[in-house]
Structures are given as structure tokens and as C-alpha cells.
Design an enzyme around this catalytic site. Structure first.
Site, PDB file in Angstrom:
ATOM      1  N   CYS A   1      -9.506  -0.437   0.467  1.00 46.11           N
ATOM      2  CA  CYS A   1      -8.919   0.036   1.608  1.00 46.11           C
ATOM      3  C   CYS A   1      -7.226   0.073   1.453  1.00 46.11           C
ATOM      4  O   CYS A   1      -6.720  -0.784   1.365  1.00 46.11           O
ATOM      5  CB  CYS A   1      -9.462  -0.941   2.653  1.00 46.11           C
ATOM      6  SG  CYS A   1      -8.622  -0.945   4.419  1.00 46.11           S
ATOM      7  N   CYS A  32      -5.357  -1.559   4.252  1.00 45.47           N
ATOM      8  CA  CYS A  32      -5.488  -2.895   4.229  1.00 45.47           C
ATOM      9  C   CYS A  32      -4.188  -3.182   3.384  1.00 45.47           C
ATOM     10  O   CYS A  32      -3.626  -4.077   3.865  1.00 45.47           O
ATOM     11  CB  CYS A  32      -6.806  -3.179   3.632  1.00 45.47           C
ATOM     12  SG  CYS A  32      -8.079  -2.989   4.617  1.00 45.47           S
TER      13      CYS A  32
END
Length: 108
Positions: free
Chosen positions: A32, A35
Site C-alpha cells: 500500500c 500506507c
């Protein structure tokens, strides 16, 4: 300096729900991109709020039970817990001031 605590399906109750301190749980994944942008911010905040708030990280891919129980549909998701209860959520990558404001709300 404090660092984020790794949480798993097995340790979620103990580390998050039973914590004596408020907890920010970052639900993330290695693939991600957003993230990865949030991770250094949470590392900084873990140091700044050491002893007052626990910053915890849960790998969504490795811990599907907690992700499903929390109803997470998008990552990163930051869940804010106080006294074992979910009190707030941030979805997506946010700048440090936004996350810090949510943390301050936990301490109020």
C-alpha cells in the site's frame, strides 16, 4: 524514543482493547503506497506521544480476522481507541497535523 507496537489477530485484545492508554491502530499492508507515506509520520508521533498514547500497527494481509471485525474496507485505516472502545477513524493518508489533532482528541 518510542516506536509503534506490532499487533496481530492474537494480540489485538491485549494490546488494543485492554490497553490502559489510548491507542491509535494503523491498519496497513506492505503493498500500500499511502500506507508507506503515513508510516514515518506515525513513527514520529509514537515518540512525541510516548507514555500517553500507544501507536500500534496491524498488517491487514497477515491479520484478516481483526480487519474483518473492524469493518475495514480501505487502507490505510487508523482506528482510535479509548478505554477499549473505538471512538474515531481516519481512512487514507493524512498529514501529521490531522493525525495529531485526532490524537489530541483521544487525550481530551
Amino acid at each position: 524514543m518510542s516506536t509503534p507496537v506490532a499487533v496481530t489477530d492474537d494480540t489485538f485484545t491485549e494490546e488494543v482493547l485492554n490497553s490502559e492508554l489510548p491507542v491509535v491502530l494503523d491498519i496497513w499492508a506492505t503493498w500500500c503506497g499511502p500506507c508507506k507515506r503515513v508510516a514515518p509520520i506515525l513513527d514520529q508521533l509514537a515518540g512525541e506521544y510516548a507514555g500517553r498514547v500507544v501507536i500500534a500497527k496491524l498488517d491487514a494481509d497477515a491479520n484478516p480476522a481483526t480487519v474483518m471485525d473492524a469493518g475495514v474496507t480501505s487502507i490505510p485505516t487508523m482506528n482510535f481507541y479509548k478505554n477499549g472502545r473505538l471512538v474515531d477513524t481516519l481512512i487514507g493518508a493524512h498529514p501529521k497535523p490531522v493525525i495529531a489533532e485526532k490524537i489530541e482528541g483521544l487525550l481530551a
